[in-house]
Design a protein around this motif. Structure first.
Motif, mmCIF file in Angstrom:
data_model
loop_
_atom_site.group_PDB
_atom_site.id
_atom_site.type_symbol
_atom_site.label_atom_id
_atom_site.label_comp_id
_atom_site.label_asym_id
_atom_site.label_seq_id
_atom_site.Cartn_x
_atom_site.Cartn_y
_atom_site.Cartn_z
ATOM 1 N N ILE A 148 0.842 -1.204 0.000
ATOM 2 C CA ILE A 148 0.000 0.000 0.000
ATOM 3 C C ILE A 148 0.871 1.245 0.000
ATOM 4 O O ILE A 148 0.600 2.204 -0.742
ATOM 5 N N LEU A 149 1.961 1.247 0.777
ATOM 6 C CA LEU A 149 2.887 2.385 0.768
ATOM 7 C C LEU A 149 3.507 2.564 -0.614
ATOM 8 O O LEU A 149 3.673 3.687 -1.095
ATOM 9 N N PHE A 156 1.878 9.174 -6.689
ATOM 10 C CA PHE A 156 2.355 10.555 -6.708
ATOM 11 C C PHE A 156 3.586 10.762 -7.588
ATOM 12 O O PHE A 156 3.922 11.897 -7.904
ATOM 13 N N THR A 157 4.254 9.695 -7.983
ATOM 14 C CA THR A 157 5.482 9.858 -8.777
ATOM 15 C C THR A 157 5.355 9.385 -10.221
ATOM 16 O O THR A 157 6.187 9.748 -11.052
ATOM 17 N N GLU A 158 4.340 8.571 -10.523
ATOM 18 C CA GLU A 158 4.171 8.065 -11.888
ATOM 19 C C GLU A 158 2.881 8.613 -12.490
ATOM 20 O O GLU A 158 1.823 8.489 -11.877
ATOM 21 N N PRO A 159 2.979 9.200 -13.669
ATOM 22 C CA PRO A 159 1.745 9.706 -14.287
ATOM 23 C C PRO A 159 0.803 8.570 -14.679
ATOM 24 O O PRO A 159 1.247 7.502 -15.103
#
Length: 198
Positions: A148-149, A156-159
């Motif tokens: 989950i983390l 938030f880091t991969e489009p």
């Protein structure tokens, strides 16, 4: 009670064969792509390790003379086959693409979310849990929590990173562990033997 019967009862282990069978089915249906898509040698080897270790555990618990004797069949009575059909129906209804491989992959995700239920029910029935079994279940749940983390980080880091099926299934699986986590961490904090309420 004679000494032999007493020894037999104290040798019982709290690992659920039913959960192990469900995990073997999870990996068998998840890794069907191994026969059609080559990703890397590492990926293929890891899939083979997961498959062989899962089916080996099931074989040992069912057939090996010493291991079979320590398996607590009397308490491991959860009807795990009733988890398989609803997960298959759900995979047929809710999936990303209607192909055999994709439906089987989705089925494996849904089944993995609930595969721990026979193990948790077995622990609930036996109540007194040995350290090894308690740690085994705790780390199975911790592994899912770490996923989950990872999903949050990737969101938030991969489009365009959105995988609702995996996210919801992983969240359900982590919720199933929540009660066990509470008692496990409580026993660890107080340095007492792990027991679950009836």
């Amino acid at each position: 009670m004679d000494r032999g019967a007493k020894r037999k009862n104290t040798n019982k282990r709290g690992v659920s064969l039913k959960t192990q069978e469900l995990y073997a089915l999870v990996f068998a249906t998840r890794y069907l792509d191994m026969f059609t898509d080559f990703i890397s040698l590492y990926n293929t080897v890891m899939k083979l390790i997961f498959l062989s270790s899962s089916f080996s555990i099931v074989w040992y618990m069912r057939r090996h003379k010493l291991v079979r004797r320590s398996y607590d069949k009397d308490h491991d009575t959860f009807r795990h086959q009733f988890l398989v059909l609803p997960c298959l129906i759900l995979a047929l209804l809710i999936h990303e693409q209607f192909t055999f491989k994709e439906v089987m992959w989705t089925f494996s995700i849904y089944l993995e979310a609930v595969a721990i239920l026979p193990q948790l029910v077995l622990l609930q029935r036996t109540r007194n849990i040995d350290n090894l079994t308690g740690q085994y279940v705790f780390f199975l749940g911790a592994y899912r929590s770490l996923y989950i983390l990872n999903w949050i980080y990737r969101y938030f880091t991969e489009p365009h990173y959105v995988h609702w099926i995996t996210w919801i299934s992983g969240f359900v699986q982590t919720l199933l562990y929540a009660d066990f986590f509470y008692y496990y961490l409580n026993s660890w904090k107080n340095n007492v033997k792990l027991t679950l309420p009836a």
